[in-house]
Design a protein around this motif. Structure first.
Motif, PDB file in Angstrom:
ATOM      1  N   LYS A   1      -1.451  11.447 -10.154  1.00  0.00           N
ATOM      2  CA  LYS A   1      -0.388  11.275 -11.149  1.00  0.00           C
ATOM      3  C   LYS A   1      -0.975  10.918 -12.515  1.00  0.00           C
TER       4      LYS A   1
ATOM      5  N   VAL B   1      -5.311  -2.111  -1.828  1.00  0.00           N
ATOM      6  CA  VAL B   1      -4.811  -0.975  -1.050  1.00  0.00           C
ATOM      7  C   VAL B   1      -5.958  -0.328  -0.269  1.00  0.00           C
TER       8      VAL B   1
ATOM      9  N   GLU C   1      -4.324  -3.151  -8.272  1.00  0.00           N
ATOM     10  CA  GLU C   1      -3.995  -3.219  -6.842  1.00  0.00           C
ATOM     11  C   GLU C   1      -4.788  -2.227  -5.992  1.00  0.00           C
TER      12      GLU C   1
ATOM     13  N   ASN D   1      -5.418   2.572   2.835  1.00  0.00           N
ATOM     14  CA  ASN D   1      -4.511   3.691   2.549  1.00  0.00           C
ATOM     15  C   ASN D   1      -5.065   4.534   1.404  1.00  0.00           C
TER      16      ASN D   1
ATOM     17  N   ARG E   1      -2.548   6.895  -0.508  1.00  0.00           N
ATOM     18  CA  ARG E   1      -1.742   6.271  -1.553  1.00  0.00           C
ATOM     19  C   ARG E   1      -2.528   6.204  -2.862  1.00  0.00           C
TER      20      ARG E   1
ATOM     21  N   ARG F   1      -2.729   9.788  -4.412  1.00  0.00           N
ATOM     22  CA  ARG F   1      -1.478  10.159  -5.098  1.00  0.00           C
ATOM     23  C   ARG F   1      -1.394   9.493  -6.467  1.00  0.00           C
ATOM     24  N   TYR F   2      -1.751   8.231  -6.506  1.00  0.00           N
ATOM     25  CA  TYR F   2      -1.736   7.476  -7.759  1.00  0.00           C
ATOM     26  C   TYR F   2      -2.706   8.076  -8.774  1.00  0.00           C
TER      27      TYR F   2
ATOM     28  N   LYS G   1       3.085   5.515 -13.261  1.00  0.00           N
ATOM     29  CA  LYS G   1       2.895   4.180 -12.697  1.00  0.00           C
ATOM     30  C   LYS G   1       4.127   3.751 -11.905  1.00  0.00           C
ATOM     31  N   ASP G   2       4.473   4.523 -10.883  1.00  0.00           N
ATOM     32  CA  ASP G   2       5.685   4.209 -10.135  1.00  0.00           C
ATOM     33  C   ASP G   2       5.386   3.711  -8.732  1.00  0.00           C
ATOM     34  N   ASP G   3       4.123   3.405  -8.430  1.00  0.00           N
ATOM     35  CA  ASP G   3       3.785   2.924  -7.092  1.00  0.00           C
ATOM     36  C   ASP G   3       2.892   1.696  -7.191  1.00  0.00           C
ATOM     37  N   ILE G   4       1.618   1.900  -7.476  1.00  0.00           N
ATOM     38  CA  ILE G   4       0.680   0.796  -7.584  1.00  0.00           C
ATOM     39  C   ILE G   4       0.095   0.769  -8.993  1.00  0.00           C
ATOM     40  N   SER G   5      -0.588  -0.311  -9.313  1.00  0.00           N
ATOM     41  CA  SER G   5      -1.293  -0.418 -10.591  1.00  0.00           C
ATOM     42  C   SER G   5      -2.787  -0.430 -10.314  1.00  0.00           C
TER      43      SER G   5
END
Length: 238
Positions: free
Chosen positions: A212, A196, A192, A202, A205, A208-209, A185-189
């Motif tokens: 992860k 996005v 969100e 996007n 993005r 990628r989330y 959880k280092d970008d979006i939740s």
């Protein structure tokens, strides 16, 4: 835990969902009324259905899947391992058909299992419901009709962590933190993802989330089984 699992037989997965259309006003009058009824107990009196619509993606009846990320071990032993990660995204029907083809062609044996975090309550039924909505025949791994509990080929890392406590909910972010697993959880939740998708457009993005999270689920199961965690060099994105 001594889970006695063959990790090469497990397909780890995560999905990302959004409301089926961008705005509440884009729904038909009938769908608006149905959404109002569906959410009346979750909404506080001062929150209108329109204001609550940003959460519509959590229901398969009012949302859609924009990404399914999967990961599997193509090599797993005491000295080396390779974890392959891939994603299906874009048109939802194509996402579902591509995922179905993966299950039917590569994860169709009795020993094959699906694994997600809160997968039994969210990911697995959500995928199945969206397939039915789009008139896609369910693959065997998602068709649970007539199966006894021990015959269901699903693992759930959140269920494993409950240890029988059915009231207990623990997020993936919390578990990765307390078990010292690199956080996904280092970008979006999750809250969100809709913005996005609709505001930024996007999808990369979001993918990628999602990927992860699929990796994090695999790391959790490794940790539960007292196996060494994966290193970055073990993860192959295809």
């Amino acid at each position: 835990m001594n889970l006695k699992l063959n990790f090469e037989n497990i397909l780890f997965l995560d999905i990302e969902t959004v409301p089926e259309v961008e705005n509440y006003s884009d729904l038909s009058e009938e769908k608006q009324e149905l959404f109002d009824l569906k959410t009346q107990y979750q909404r506080k009196d001062e929150i209108t259905p329109s204001e609550f619509y940003e959460r519509a993606g959590i229901w398969a009846e009012f949302g859609k899947i924009v990404c399914i990320s999967v990961g599997f071990f193509s090599n797993f032993n005491s000295t080396s391992r390779a974890f392959r990660v891939t994603s299906f995204f874009g048109d939802e029907v194509k996402i579902l058909n591509d995922f179905k083809n993966l299950l039917e062609n590569h994860f169709n044996k009795p020993q094959h299992l699906l694994c997600g975090h809160n997968g039994k309550e969210f990911d697995f039924p959500y995928i199945a419901r969206r397939m039915i909505i789009h008139q896609i025949a369910l693959p065997e791994k998602l068709n649970l009709f007539g199966k006894k509990p021990w015959e269901i080929p699903h693992l759930d890392t959140m269920e494993l962590w409950k240890f029988g406590d059915y009231k207990h909910y623990t997020s993936l972010k919390l578990l990765t933190s307390i078990l010292k697993i690199p956080s996904p959880k280092d970008d979006i939740s999750g809250s969100e993802v809709g913005e996005v998708y609709y505001k930024e457009g996007n999808i990369d993005r979001i993918v990628r989330y999602c990927e992860k999270d699929a990796v994090a689920v695999a790391q959790l199961l490794l940790r539960f089984n007292n196996e060494p965690l994966m290193e970055e060099m073990d993860i192959i994105y295809v």
